[in-house]
Design a protein around this motif. Structure first.
Motif, PDB file in Angstrom:
ATOM      1  N   VAL A   6       0.745  -1.244   0.081  1.00 31.76           N
ATOM      2  CA  VAL A   6      -0.008   0.087   0.072  1.00 31.76           C
ATOM      3  C   VAL A   6       1.003   1.127   0.096  1.00 31.76           C
ATOM      4  O   VAL A   6       1.810   1.298   0.958  1.00 31.76           O
ATOM      5  N   ALA A   7       0.554   2.054  -0.947  1.00 25.57           N
ATOM      6  CA  ALA A   7       1.423   3.277  -0.951  1.00 25.57           C
ATOM      7  C   ALA A   7       0.449   4.399   0.009  1.00 25.57           C
ATOM      8  O   ALA A   7      -0.833   4.497  -0.446  1.00 25.57           O
ATOM      9  N   VAL A   8       0.943   4.945   0.978  1.00 22.88           N
ATOM     10  CA  VAL A   8       0.331   6.037   1.732  1.00 22.88           C
ATOM     11  C   VAL A   8       0.543   7.233   1.363  1.00 22.88           C
ATOM     12  O   VAL A   8       1.755   7.559   1.379  1.00 22.88           O
ATOM     13  N   ILE A   9      -0.228   8.164   1.247  1.00 23.62           N
ATOM     14  CA  ILE A   9      -0.291   9.602   0.645  1.00 23.62           C
ATOM     15  C   ILE A   9      -0.761  10.590   1.860  1.00 23.62           C
ATOM     16  O   ILE A   9      -1.809  10.440   1.938  1.00 23.62           O
ATOM     17  N   VAL A  10       0.165  11.311   2.540  1.00 26.83           N
ATOM     18  CA  VAL A  10      -0.305  12.001   3.775  1.00 26.83           C
ATOM     19  C   VAL A  10      -0.259  13.371   3.206  1.00 26.83           C
ATOM     20  O   VAL A  10       0.638  13.907   2.733  1.00 26.83           O
ATOM     21  N   GLY A  11      -1.668  13.862   3.464  1.00 32.07           N
ATOM     22  CA  GLY A  11      -1.734  15.270   3.001  1.00 32.07           C
ATOM     23  C   GLY A  11      -1.246  16.187   3.968  1.00 32.07           C
ATOM     24  O   GLY A  11      -2.314  17.354   4.323  1.00 32.07           O
ATOM     25  N   SER A  12      -0.188  16.416   4.570  1.00 28.68           N
ATOM     26  CA  SER A  12       0.274  17.218   5.371  1.00 28.68           C
ATOM     27  C   SER A  12       1.843  17.190   5.455  1.00 28.68           C
ATOM     28  O   SER A  12       2.335  15.952   5.609  1.00 28.68           O
ATOM     29  N   LEU A  13       2.468  18.424   5.409  1.00 27.49           N
ATOM     30  CA  LEU A  13       3.901  18.255   5.748  1.00 27.49           C
ATOM     31  C   LEU A  13       4.573  18.600   7.065  1.00 27.49           C
ATOM     32  O   LEU A  13       5.678  18.462   7.386  1.00 27.49           O
ATOM     33  N   ARG A  14       3.349  18.813   7.789  1.00 31.05           N
ATOM     34  CA  ARG A  14       3.874  19.207   9.250  1.00 31.05           C
ATOM     35  C   ARG A  14       4.522  18.343  10.091  1.00 31.05           C
ATOM     36  O   ARG A  14       4.265  16.886  10.153  1.00 31.05           O
ATOM     37  N   LYS A  21       0.732  10.743  11.773  1.00 32.40           N
ATOM     38  CA  LYS A  21       0.650   9.796  12.874  1.00 32.40           C
ATOM     39  C   LYS A  21      -0.597   8.534  12.744  1.00 32.40           C
ATOM     40  O   LYS A  21      -0.375   7.486  13.158  1.00 32.40           O
ATOM     41  N   LEU A  22      -1.744   9.266  12.332  1.00 29.30           N
ATOM     42  CA  LEU A  22      -2.785   8.516  11.895  1.00 29.30           C
ATOM     43  C   LEU A  22      -2.426   7.461  10.956  1.00 29.30           C
ATOM     44  O   LEU A  22      -2.710   6.292  11.162  1.00 29.30           O
ATOM     45  N   ALA A  23      -1.731   7.684  10.072  1.00 29.53           N
ATOM     46  CA  ALA A  23      -1.233   6.728   8.755  1.00 29.53           C
ATOM     47  C   ALA A  23      -0.470   5.698   9.471  1.00 29.53           C
ATOM     48  O   ALA A  23      -0.553   4.716   9.112  1.00 29.53           O
ATOM     49  N   SER A  24       0.558   6.248  10.308  1.00 29.70           N
ATOM     50  CA  SER A  24       1.380   5.114  10.918  1.00 29.70           C
ATOM     51  C   SER A  24       0.890   4.100  11.820  1.00 29.70           C
ATOM     52  O   SER A  24       0.854   2.965  11.692  1.00 29.70           O
ATOM     53  N   ALA A  25      -0.225   4.783  12.612  1.00 30.39           N
ATOM     54  CA  ALA A  25      -1.201   3.869  13.622  1.00 30.39           C
ATOM     55  C   ALA A  25      -1.984   2.893  12.758  1.00 30.39           C
ATOM     56  O   ALA A  25      -2.067   1.829  13.327  1.00 30.39           O
ATOM     57  N   MET A  26      -2.638   3.453  11.750  1.00 30.00           N
ATOM     58  CA  MET A  26      -3.525   2.549  10.921  1.00 30.00           C
ATOM     59  C   MET A  26      -2.815   1.472  10.364  1.00 30.00           C
ATOM     60  O   MET A  26      -3.374   0.233  10.178  1.00 30.00           O
ATOM     61  N   ASN A  80      -8.652  24.858   4.803  1.00 28.18           N
ATOM     62  CA  ASN A  80      -9.665  25.727   4.389  1.00 28.18           C
ATOM     63  C   ASN A  80     -10.792  25.178   3.546  1.00 28.18           C
ATOM     64  O   ASN A  80     -11.158  25.372   2.154  1.00 28.18           O
ATOM     65  N   ARG A  81     -11.308  24.069   4.189  1.00 26.78           N
ATOM     66  CA  ARG A  81     -12.365  23.071   3.691  1.00 26.78           C
ATOM     67  C   ARG A  81     -12.133  22.632   2.429  1.00 26.78           C
ATOM     68  O   ARG A  81     -12.913  21.974   1.757  1.00 26.78           O
ATOM     69  N   SER A  82     -10.743  22.125   1.952  1.00 26.56           N
ATOM     70  CA  SER A  82     -10.434  21.519   0.789  1.00 26.56           C
ATOM     71  C   SER A  82      -9.236  20.806   1.192  1.00 26.56           C
ATOM     72  O   SER A  82      -8.755  20.592   2.318  1.00 26.56           O
ATOM     73  N   ILE A  83      -8.617  20.025   0.186  1.00 25.14           N
ATOM     74  CA  ILE A  83      -7.343  19.204   0.418  1.00 25.14           C
ATOM     75  C   ILE A  83      -6.158  20.203   0.421  1.00 25.14           C
ATOM     76  O   ILE A  83      -6.174  21.345  -0.364  1.00 25.14           O
ATOM     77  N   PRO A  84      -5.119  19.971   1.271  1.00 30.08           N
ATOM     78  CA  PRO A  84      -3.861  20.967   1.096  1.00 30.08           C
ATOM     79  C   PRO A  84      -3.455  21.079  -0.222  1.00 30.08           C
ATOM     80  O   PRO A  84      -3.428  19.872  -0.805  1.00 30.08           O
ATOM     81  N   GLY A  85      -2.537  22.152  -0.687  1.00 30.96           N
ATOM     82  CA  GLY A  85      -2.121  22.165  -1.729  1.00 30.96           C
ATOM     83  C   GLY A  85      -1.161  20.993  -2.326  1.00 30.96           C
ATOM     84  O   GLY A  85      -0.882  20.919  -3.432  1.00 30.96           O
ATOM     85  N   VAL A  86      -0.272  20.668  -1.150  1.00 34.16           N
ATOM     86  CA  VAL A  86       0.795  19.833  -1.469  1.00 34.16           C
ATOM     87  C   VAL A  86       0.147  18.512  -1.914  1.00 34.16           C
ATOM     88  O   VAL A  86       0.769  17.660  -2.730  1.00 34.16           O
ATOM     89  N   LEU A  87      -0.907  18.152  -1.456  1.00 39.27           N
ATOM     90  CA  LEU A  87      -1.693  16.706  -1.942  1.00 39.27           C
ATOM     91  C   LEU A  87      -2.102  16.939  -3.413  1.00 39.27           C
ATOM     92  O   LEU A  87      -1.838  15.956  -4.220  1.00 39.27           O
ATOM     93  N   LYS A  88      -2.911  17.896  -3.799  1.00 41.06           N
ATOM     94  CA  LYS A  88      -3.342  18.137  -5.210  1.00 41.06           C
ATOM     95  C   LYS A  88      -2.125  18.276  -5.898  1.00 41.06           C
ATOM     96  O   LYS A  88      -2.050  17.694  -7.088  1.00 41.06           O
ATOM     97  N   ASN A  89      -0.964  19.004  -5.597  1.00 44.08           N
ATOM     98  CA  ASN A  89       0.138  18.689  -6.404  1.00 44.08           C
ATOM     99  C   ASN A  89       0.649  17.492  -6.972  1.00 44.08           C
ATOM    100  O   ASN A  89       0.925  17.138  -7.758  1.00 44.08           O
ATOM    101  N   ALA A  90       0.715  16.680  -5.718  1.00 37.56           N
ATOM    102  CA  ALA A  90       1.198  15.255  -5.735  1.00 37.56           C
ATOM    103  C   ALA A  90       0.250  14.663  -6.885  1.00 37.56           C
ATOM    104  O   ALA A  90       0.636  13.900  -7.662  1.00 37.56           O
ATOM    105  N   ILE A  91      -1.277  14.860  -6.560  1.00 40.45           N
ATOM    106  CA  ILE A  91      -1.987  14.220  -7.387  1.00 40.45           C
ATOM    107  C   ILE A  91      -1.817  14.597  -8.874  1.00 40.45           C
ATOM    108  O   ILE A  91      -1.865  13.573  -9.876  1.00 40.45           O
ATOM    109  N   ASP A  92      -1.825  15.784  -9.224  1.00 42.07           N
ATOM    110  CA  ASP A  92      -1.622  16.306 -10.499  1.00 42.07           C
ATOM    111  C   ASP A  92      -0.528  15.694 -11.162  1.00 42.07           C
ATOM    112  O   ASP A  92      -0.361  15.075 -12.185  1.00 42.07           O
ATOM    113  N   HIS A  93       0.746  15.693 -10.304  1.00 46.08           N
ATOM    114  CA  HIS A  93       1.952  15.280 -10.967  1.00 46.08           C
ATOM    115  C   HIS A  93       1.627  13.637 -11.492  1.00 46.08           C
ATOM    116  O   HIS A  93       2.183  13.280 -12.551  1.00 46.08           O
ATOM    117  N   ALA A  94       1.272  12.743 -10.611  1.00 44.75           N
ATOM    118  CA  ALA A  94       1.096  11.336 -11.072  1.00 44.75           C
ATOM    119  C   ALA A  94       0.064  11.259 -11.935  1.00 44.75           C
ATOM    120  O   ALA A  94      -0.102  10.145 -12.419  1.00 44.75           O
TER     121      ALA A  94
END
Ligand SMILES: Cc1cc2nc3c(=O)[nH]c(=O)nc-3n(C[C@H](O)[C@H](O)[C@H](O)COP(=O)(O)O)c2cc1C
Length: 183
Positions: A6-14, A21-26, A80-94
């Motif tokens: 499984v490829a896990v894509i986390v929508g936060s760079l913080r 943490k949720l992704a790792s625990a899941m 801001n009630r949507s997905i973070p830009g970093v995630l959209k950027n990754a989705i667009d790239h792939a």
């Protein structure tokens, strides 16, 4: 025994991201025939269609990791009630060049945690819209809008008692979903 990657894509760079943490625990709730790898999206350039013919190494790596995966797990913050830009950027790239999307036909799960009471529901809905267009089959139920509050994780970083039963149930459904699509 067949293994599922499984490829896990986390929508936060913080650094201390609840979603990472949720992704790792899941991943620790999954059976032993499943392995999870968080893909890096923070080093991707901003998507520019001019670069489609000459993608950066980080873009090639992302596409190869998505292509190799049997399943996808998106765990995203809500900005801001949507997905973070970093995630959209990754989705667009792939998704590019046109006709060479790495996302097509993959089975996916969508999760998210936020400090707000509605726990990323808007971001997840926007993400589902995008994934539908990209021909990604997303697990519809159960939905998981996680409120990041005390007790979500225990001291070892595992899912805390109050959410464990629900999220174990989510993982069981997700595992069945990935296996069904891989069959
Ligand atoms: C730019 C920005 C916008 C945000 N917008 C929302 C929002 O729309 N809904 C929400 O529930 N939380 C929002 N938040 C708060 C996030 O839920 C919180 O920062 C959370 O910790 C982000 O997830 P992370 O811990 O995985 O980085 C926002 C935070 C930032 C920095």
């Amino acid at each position: 025994m067949r293994q599922y990657q499984v490829a896990v894509i986390v929508g936060s760079l913080r650094r201390d991201s609840f979603n990472r943490k949720l992704a790792s625990a899941m991943a620790r709730l999954a059976p032993s025939d499943f392995s999870f790898k968080q893909v890096q999206i923070g080093d991707l350039p901003l998507y520019n269609q001019d670069d489609d013919a000459n993608p950066a190494e980080s873009v090639k790596r992302l596409k190869a990791e998505i292509t190799a995966a049997d399943g996808l797990l998106f765990v995203t913050a809500e900005y801001n009630r949507s997905i973070p830009g970093v995630l959209k950027n990754a989705i667009d790239h792939a998704s590019r060049p046109y006709g060479q999307s790495a996302w097509s036909g993959k089975a996916a799960g969508v999760l998210g945690a936020s400090i707000g009471a509605i726990g990323t529901s808007m971001a997840q809905q926007h993400l589902r819209n995008i994934l539908a267009y990209l021909d990604v089959a997303t697990l519809g139920q159960p939905e998981a809008f996680i409120h990041a509050k005390d007790g979500l994780f225990d001291e070892a970083g595992n899912i805390g008692e109050s959410s464990k039963k629900f999220l174990q149930g989510w993982m069981d459904q997700y595992v069945a979903w990935v296996k069904k699509h891989a069959a």
